[in-house]
Design a protein around this motif. Structure first.
Motif, PDB file in Angstrom:
ATOM      1  N   ALA A 168       0.619  -1.260  -0.030  1.00 12.46           N
ATOM      2  CA  ALA A 168      -0.028  -0.052   0.078  1.00 12.46           C
ATOM      3  C   ALA A 168       0.748   1.152  -0.211  1.00 12.46           C
ATOM      4  O   ALA A 168       0.731   2.261  -0.570  1.00 12.46           O
ATOM      5  N   PHE A 169       1.950   1.343   0.765  1.00  7.44           N
ATOM      6  CA  PHE A 169       3.091   2.012   0.705  1.00  7.44           C
ATOM      7  C   PHE A 169       3.496   2.680  -0.595  1.00  7.44           C
ATOM      8  O   PHE A 169       3.339   3.633  -1.030  1.00  7.44           O
ATOM      9  N   THR A 170       3.777   1.513  -1.049  1.00  6.43           N
ATOM     10  CA  THR A 170       4.552   1.599  -2.515  1.00  6.43           C
ATOM     11  C   THR A 170       3.330   2.212  -3.365  1.00  6.43           C
ATOM     12  O   THR A 170       4.142   2.914  -4.394  1.00  6.43           O
ATOM     13  N   GLU A 171       2.289   1.772  -3.370  1.00  2.09           N
ATOM     14  CA  GLU A 171       1.106   2.323  -4.363  1.00  2.09           C
ATOM     15  C   GLU A 171       0.895   4.027  -4.195  1.00  2.09           C
ATOM     16  O   GLU A 171       0.902   4.586  -5.034  1.00  2.09           O
ATOM     17  N   ILE A 172       0.908   4.194  -3.006  1.00  7.19           N
ATOM     18  CA  ILE A 172       0.799   5.593  -2.715  1.00  7.19           C
ATOM     19  C   ILE A 172       2.327   6.278  -3.075  1.00  7.19           C
ATOM     20  O   ILE A 172       2.175   7.287  -3.650  1.00  7.19           O
ATOM     21  N   TYR A 173       3.289   5.678  -3.021  1.00  8.94           N
ATOM     22  CA  TYR A 173       4.583   6.278  -3.495  1.00  8.94           C
ATOM     23  C   TYR A 173       4.629   6.573  -4.864  1.00  8.94           C
ATOM     24  O   TYR A 173       4.870   7.702  -5.536  1.00  8.94           O
ATOM     25  N   ASN A 174       4.173   5.336  -5.566  1.00  7.87           N
ATOM     26  CA  ASN A 174       3.991   5.628  -7.191  1.00  7.87           C
ATOM     27  C   ASN A 174       3.025   6.525  -7.535  1.00  7.87           C
ATOM     28  O   ASN A 174       3.157   7.208  -8.639  1.00  7.87           O
ATOM     29  N   ARG A 175       1.787   6.473  -6.726  1.00 10.45           N
ATOM     30  CA  ARG A 175       0.648   7.491  -7.106  1.00 10.45           C
ATOM     31  C   ARG A 175       1.034   9.061  -7.044  1.00 10.45           C
ATOM     32  O   ARG A 175       0.381   9.834  -7.771  1.00 10.45           O
ATOM     33  N   TYR A 176       1.772   9.363  -5.956  1.00  9.83           N
ATOM     34  CA  TYR A 176       1.887  10.711  -5.825  1.00  9.83           C
ATOM     35  C   TYR A 176       3.286  11.216  -5.947  1.00  9.83           C
ATOM     36  O   TYR A 176       3.625  12.249  -5.889  1.00  9.83           O
ATOM     37  N   TRP A 177       4.290  10.192  -6.360  1.00 15.71           N
ATOM     38  CA  TRP A 177       5.756  10.758  -6.444  1.00 15.71           C
ATOM     39  C   TRP A 177       6.021  11.960  -7.443  1.00 15.71           C
ATOM     40  O   TRP A 177       6.497  12.968  -6.937  1.00 15.71           O
ATOM     41  N   GLU A 178       5.281  11.720  -8.611  1.00 10.96           N
ATOM     42  CA  GLU A 178       5.772  12.821  -9.664  1.00 10.96           C
ATOM     43  C   GLU A 178       5.115  14.109  -9.214  1.00 10.96           C
ATOM     44  O   GLU A 178       5.807  15.141  -9.384  1.00 10.96           O
ATOM     45  N   ARG A 179       3.882  13.957  -8.617  1.00 11.97           N
ATOM     46  CA  ARG A 179       3.230  15.364  -8.364  1.00 11.97           C
ATOM     47  C   ARG A 179       4.042  15.959  -7.276  1.00 11.97           C
ATOM     48  O   ARG A 179       3.992  17.340  -6.890  1.00 11.97           O
ATOM     49  N   LEU A 180       4.157  15.375  -6.139  1.00 11.71           N
ATOM     50  CA  LEU A 180       4.856  15.866  -4.963  1.00 11.71           C
ATOM     51  C   LEU A 180       6.243  16.413  -5.455  1.00 11.71           C
ATOM     52  O   LEU A 180       6.644  17.228  -4.892  1.00 11.71           O
ATOM     53  N   VAL A 181       7.157  15.674  -6.326  1.00 13.31           N
ATOM     54  CA  VAL A 181       8.167  16.139  -6.794  1.00 13.31           C
ATOM     55  C   VAL A 181       8.129  17.521  -7.806  1.00 13.31           C
ATOM     56  O   VAL A 181       8.975  18.551  -7.352  1.00 13.31           O
ATOM     57  N   ALA A 182       7.324  17.709  -8.408  1.00 17.36           N
ATOM     58  CA  ALA A 182       6.915  18.665  -9.085  1.00 17.36           C
ATOM     59  C   ALA A 182       6.484  19.958  -8.196  1.00 17.36           C
ATOM     60  O   ALA A 182       7.168  21.154  -8.403  1.00 17.36           O
ATOM     61  N   THR A 183       5.913  19.697  -7.178  1.00 14.81           N
ATOM     62  CA  THR A 183       5.728  20.604  -6.097  1.00 14.81           C
ATOM     63  C   THR A 183       6.909  21.066  -5.253  1.00 14.81           C
ATOM     64  O   THR A 183       6.957  22.367  -5.350  1.00 14.81           O
ATOM     65  N   GLY A 184       7.675  20.152  -4.921  1.00 11.67           N
ATOM     66  CA  GLY A 184       8.897  20.523  -4.419  1.00 11.67           C
ATOM     67  C   GLY A 184       9.893  21.359  -5.517  1.00 11.67           C
ATOM     68  O   GLY A 184      10.392  22.499  -4.968  1.00 11.67           O
ATOM     69  N   TYR A 185       9.897  21.047  -6.717  1.00 12.38           N
ATOM     70  CA  TYR A 185      10.835  21.699  -7.507  1.00 12.38           C
ATOM     71  C   TYR A 185      10.225  23.091  -7.741  1.00 12.38           C
ATOM     72  O   TYR A 185      11.160  23.846  -8.131  1.00 12.38           O
ATOM     73  N   TYR A 186       8.920  23.284  -7.749  1.00 15.19           N
ATOM     74  CA  TYR A 186       8.366  24.501  -8.153  1.00 15.19           C
ATOM     75  C   TYR A 186       8.804  25.597  -7.169  1.00 15.19           C
ATOM     76  O   TYR A 186       9.187  26.705  -7.258  1.00 15.19           O
ATOM     77  N   TYR A 187       9.111  25.188  -5.521  1.00 16.34           N
ATOM     78  CA  TYR A 187       9.626  25.954  -4.761  1.00 16.34           C
ATOM     79  C   TYR A 187      11.363  25.938  -4.777  1.00 16.34           C
ATOM     80  O   TYR A 187      12.079  27.065  -4.481  1.00 16.34           O
ATOM     81  N   THR A 188      11.772  24.749  -4.802  1.00 11.55           N
ATOM     82  CA  THR A 188      13.425  24.753  -4.639  1.00 11.55           C
ATOM     83  C   THR A 188      14.010  25.082  -5.972  1.00 11.55           C
ATOM     84  O   THR A 188      15.187  25.430  -5.923  1.00 11.55           O
ATOM     85  N   ARG A 189      13.427  24.754  -7.069  1.00 11.77           N
ATOM     86  CA  ARG A 189      14.128  24.872  -8.396  1.00 11.77           C
ATOM     87  C   ARG A 189      15.374  23.867  -8.724  1.00 11.77           C
ATOM     88  O   ARG A 189      16.229  24.150  -9.217  1.00 11.77           O
ATOM     89  N   CYS A 190      15.144  22.802  -7.922  1.00 10.95           N
ATOM     90  CA  CYS A 190      16.436  21.785  -7.908  1.00 10.95           C
ATOM     91  C   CYS A 190      15.849  20.402  -7.664  1.00 10.95           C
ATOM     92  O   CYS A 190      15.212  20.132  -6.545  1.00 10.95           O
ATOM     93  N   LYS A 191      15.890  19.581  -8.675  1.00 12.26           N
ATOM     94  CA  LYS A 191      15.338  18.289  -8.971  1.00 12.26           C
ATOM     95  C   LYS A 191      15.803  17.260  -7.645  1.00 12.26           C
ATOM     96  O   LYS A 191      14.924  16.840  -7.202  1.00 12.26           O
ATOM     97  N   GLU A 192      17.065  17.413  -7.405  1.00 10.41           N
ATOM     98  CA  GLU A 192      17.527  16.555  -6.145  1.00 10.41           C
ATOM     99  C   GLU A 192      17.187  16.964  -4.783  1.00 10.41           C
ATOM    100  O   GLU A 192      16.704  16.013  -4.149  1.00 10.41           O
ATOM    101  N   VAL A 193      17.059  18.271  -4.709  1.00 12.91           N
ATOM    102  CA  VAL A 193      16.630  18.632  -3.312  1.00 12.91           C
ATOM    103  C   VAL A 193      15.069  18.387  -3.120  1.00 12.91           C
ATOM    104  O   VAL A 193      14.625  17.904  -2.115  1.00 12.91           O
ATOM    105  N   ALA A 194      14.219  18.583  -4.498  1.00 14.36           N
ATOM    106  CA  ALA A 194      12.914  18.118  -4.339  1.00 14.36           C
ATOM    107  C   ALA A 194      12.665  16.885  -4.214  1.00 14.36           C
ATOM    108  O   ALA A 194      11.867  16.399  -3.424  1.00 14.36           O
ATOM    109  N   GLU A 195      13.163  15.816  -4.689  1.00 12.96           N
ATOM    110  CA  GLU A 195      13.289  14.571  -4.534  1.00 12.96           C
ATOM    111  C   GLU A 195      13.526  13.898  -3.202  1.00 12.96           C
ATOM    112  O   GLU A 195      12.988  13.123  -2.577  1.00 12.96           O
ATOM    113  N   GLU A 196      14.725  14.601  -2.647  1.00  7.48           N
ATOM    114  CA  GLU A 196      15.096  14.331  -1.301  1.00  7.48           C
ATOM    115  C   GLU A 196      13.808  14.629  -0.367  1.00  7.48           C
ATOM    116  O   GLU A 196      13.714  13.907   0.649  1.00  7.48           O
TER     117      GLU A 196
END
Length: 193
Positions: A23-51
């Motif tokens: 279930a955690f893996t499904e949540i991870y896969n379902r929201y990963w890209e959207r959350l990284v995009a949100t993080g990237y919007y503010y940080t402008r750094c893909k690695e930081v957003a992913e972390e």
């Protein structure tokens, strides 16, 4: 057994609380890209957003049994924004310390000031998000009242409504905001504990 990708968020959350890694893996896969995009919007750094997203999702897993989540996308999105602002404050303070801009005696005050500014920015953006989701008339009444400082009578004239209608829509807007603040305080309590 149901295919996890067919389950809604509430069903996944229940399985997550039961300790189901799939279930955690499904949540991870379902929201990963959207959350990284949100993080990237503010940080402008893909690695930081992913972390940051990894940290938020790991926090979800570690606190799975104690979390009370009404909306998984809202919870995760807010957690990422909050983590981004905290990371920005830490980085700014670290850079100031490295460049010698902060003296030892006023370092804590400057850190607190930065933290407060970032918290205010986060809360302002969060509040604007709530206001944007209000029904149109309630949203307009709130914006005219708070942002443009118009009186009830001025709003009524501008929107071609009775003063009682303006008061009704303002009450509706404030109730929604209060409810959201209450939910946010529950979220922050579970996020920070």
């Amino acid at each position: 057994m149901a295919i996890l990708s067919n389950l809604n968020d509430s069903e996944l959350l229940q399985l997550l609380k039961d300790g189901r890694e799939d279930a955690f893996t499904e949540i991870y896969n379902r929201y990963w890209e959207r959350l990284v995009a949100t993080g990237y919007y503010y940080t402008r750094c893909k690695e930081v957003a992913e972390e940051i997203v990894n940290d938020v999702l790991m926090g979800l897993w570690l606190r799975r049994a104690s979390l009370v989540i009404q909306s998984l996308p809202a919870y995760l999105g807010t957690a990422v924004k909050f983590a981004v602002f905290k990371a920005m404050a830490r980085n700014k303070r670290r850079n100031q310390l490295l460049s010698g801009q902060l003296l030892a005696e006023d370092g804590a005050a400057a850190h607190n000031d930065t933290e407060q500014q970032l918290d205010a920015l986060f809360l302002d953006e969060w509040l604007r998000g709530i206001v944007e989701q209000l029904p149109e008339k309630a949203r307009l009444v709130f914006v005219y009242s708070r942002d443009e400082a118009l009186s009830v009578e001025e709003i009524a004239g501008k929107m071609d409504l009775s003063p009682k209608s303006v008061e009704y829509h303002m009450t509706k807007a404030l109730k929604t905001i209060r409810d959201s603040i209450r939910k946010m305080s529950i979220f922050l309590h579970s996020f920070l504990s």
